[in-house]
Enzyme design. Structure first.
Site, short mmCIF file in Angstrom:
data_model
loop_
_atom_site.label_atom_id
_atom_site.label_comp_id
_atom_site.label_asym_id
_atom_site.label_seq_id
_atom_site.Cartn_x
_atom_site.Cartn_y
_atom_site.Cartn_z
N TYR A 147 21.30 -8.07 8.73
CA TYR A 147 20.06 -8.02 7.96
C TYR A 147 18.95 -8.66 8.78
CZ TYR A 147 16.72 -8.91 4.15
OH TYR A 147 15.61 -8.95 3.35
N ASP A 242 18.29 -12.32 16.52
CA ASP A 242 17.68 -12.72 15.25
C ASP A 242 18.38 -14.00 14.79
OD1 ASP A 242 16.71 -13.13 12.76
OD2 ASP A 242 17.19 -11.13 11.97
N LYS A 270 13.67 -19.69 8.23
CA LYS A 270 14.42 -20.61 7.37
C LYS A 270 14.22 -22.09 7.77
CE LYS A 270 17.31 -17.12 5.33
NZ LYS A 270 17.49 -15.83 5.99
C1 LIG Z 1 16.73 -14.47 5.99
C2 LIG Z 1 16.81 -13.58 7.16
C3 LIG Z 1 15.74 -12.73 7.53
C4 LIG Z 1 14.54 -12.53 6.66
O1 LIG Z 1 13.79 -13.67 6.50
P1 LIG Z 1 12.76 -13.76 5.25
O2 LIG Z 1 12.07 -15.05 5.47
O3 LIG Z 1 13.61 -13.71 4.02
O4 LIG Z 1 11.86 -12.59 5.36
C5 LIG Z 1 15.84 -12.05 8.71
N1 LIG Z 1 16.92 -12.16 9.50
C6 LIG Z 1 17.96 -12.94 9.18
C7 LIG Z 1 19.12 -13.05 10.11
C8 LIG Z 1 17.95 -13.67 8.00
O5 LIG Z 1 19.00 -14.42 7.66
#
Ligand SMILES: *Cc1c(COP(=O)(O)O)cnc(C)c1O
Length: 425
Positions: A147, A242, A270
């Site tokens: 994701y 990511d 995060k």
């Molecule tokens: C949480 C997350 C996102 C998205 O971040 P948001 O701040 O919710 O838009 C993207 N990549 C990874 C790996 C994530 O865990």
């Protein structure tokens, strides 16, 4: 601890549903897939939160991994309050942005230049635009069950909240928008090799969760992760890690430090905002040079580099930059996981773990990719979630998510959790 009464949360949810679709501002929070309705939070501190009915819970979701220092850390909160009193946004540069950028680069030397945005979604979306602008190529390769936020071209076989929607993709995304996105199975070195042998020279970027966490925690094989670096290097494609969830979690320098692999670009989120809306994307200086105002790739944000978020992020990283924090977290997690393994042994449950992140899958077989994850038993998990909740423990409400151990999950907190898990499974 444990739930006595949920009347106020139920009323709050009914009221929310009349003005907010599904009553929530992010779908997984609705707890639909685990067959219940959300708790409404009154306040949170350390490893705990209280709901508006006066029930107290141990939190294992921790705002999806944001709070590695626990909820409402007083140094972080005080830094944010101090910043607020100087004004909460300017639309003009402030020094806090540079200070946090320097701190992030210290942790992630591969991010030679970086820019702040407000969410992980924005960070990955912008990183991919830069990679495409730099290479002049269109194709983006991603992995099944990874994701990367909810930008249109990334909503293809994504995990997390999208995984509970029958069509893994989303309505409202024209097929033309995703035709440049290629999806490969996670942890499959053969498929990766084959794809790059055939199409590598057309690939702008390969984006990966270096340790998958949005299909539940699924660690990569070392060979697989190394190969992502090799094939992208060979074909002139940009490797994007990511690390929105793994950054500052699996190590101060994220998965790339833990596995000793240097990507071309990285996204963090995060933890980096200390609980306020901030994320960042960055990478090699020659690539980031493509970004406006230096280069032709446009990207902007009214609240980007917000001074309150910068102050909270800086206070967080100041604490985390002490090596001892991670050593202690790792040790405590090792103990917890060892005991947990014994509890679930022979019960048809898989325990996947990397550092302070773990997922229990109600599955007879090892879980190494998205197809494995999807074969996990949803009903059993839903029951387990509700059992834990009734014992006052809020685990992440899906097998497509991770649970997170923070510095506030002390041995006696973890002891209570183990006991509850033993009873709940
Ligand atoms: C949480 C997350 C996102 C998205 O971040 P948001 O701040 O919710 O838009 C993207 N990549 C990874 C790996 C994530 O865990």
């Amino acid at each position: 601890m444990g739930i006595n009464n949920r009347e106020l949360s139920k009323a709050a949810f009914e009221r929310a549903c009349k003005v907010i679709p599904g009553g929530v501002n992010s779908p997984v929070r609705a707890l639909k897939s685990v067959g219940t309705t959300p708790l409404f939070v009154k306040d949170a501190k350390g490893a705990y939160f209280n709901d508006i009915d006066g029930n107290k819970f141990i939190d294992f979701c921790m705002s999806w991994g944001v709070f590695i220092l626990g909820h409402n850390n007083s140094e972080v909160s005080n830094a944010a309050i101090k910043a607020v009193l100087n004004g909460s946004s300017y639309g003009i540069p402030c020094e806090a942005e540079t200070l946090l950028a320097e701190k992030v680069r210290e942790a992630f030397p591969s991010m030679e230049r970086l820019r702040f945005v407000n969410s992980g979604t924005e960070a990955t979306m912008s990183a991919i635009r830069v990679a495409r602008g730099y290479t002049g190529r269109d194709i983006l390769v991603k992995f099944e069950g990874n994701y990367h936020g909810h930008a249109d071209h990334l909503l293809v076989s994504a995990g997390s909240g999208v995984a509970n929607i029958s069509n893994a993709s989303s309505a409202g995304v024209p097929s033309d928008f995703v035709k440049h996105t290629a999806v490969l199975p996670y942890n499959d070195t053969e498929a990766l090799k084959k794809y790059f042998d055939e199409n590598g020279d057309k690939v702008a970027a390969l984006i990966i969760e270096p340790v998958a966490c949005n299909m539940g925690v699924v660690p990569p094989s070392e060979e697989f992760l190394k190969l992502t670096r090799e094939v992208t290097q060979k074909h002139g494609a940009i490797l994007i890690f990511d690390e929105v969830i793994t950054g500052f979690r699996l190590a101060y320098g994220g998965a790339q430090q833990r596995f000793d692999i240097k990507p071309d670009m990285t996204t963090v989120g995060k933890i980096v905002g200390g609980g306020y809306p901030a994320a960042a994307f960055g990478g090699r200086a020659d690539i980031m040079k493509c970004l406006a105002p230096e280069g032709p790739v446009y990207q902007a944000g009214t609240l980007s580099g917000n001074p309150v978020a910068m102050a909270a992020g800086l206070a967080t990283l100041n604490i985390l930059s002490n090596k001892k924090v991670y050593e202690n977290l790792e040790k405590r997690s090792d103990n917890f996981i060892e005991r947990l393994s014994k509890i679930i042994a022979g019960k048809g449950i898989q325990l996947n773990r990397c550092g302070t992140m773990f997922t229990l899958f109600f599955n007879e077989n090892p879980v190494r990719n998205f197809q494995d994850t999807k074969r996990s038993n949803q009903e059993k998990f839903a029951k387990y979630f509700r059992n834990m909740l009734s014992r006052g423990i809020y685990v992440s409400p899906s097998q497509f998510e991770g649970n997170f151990i923070s510095v506030c999950h002390t041995d006696d907190v973890l002891e209570k959790v183990l006991k509850a898990i033993e009873e709940s499974i």
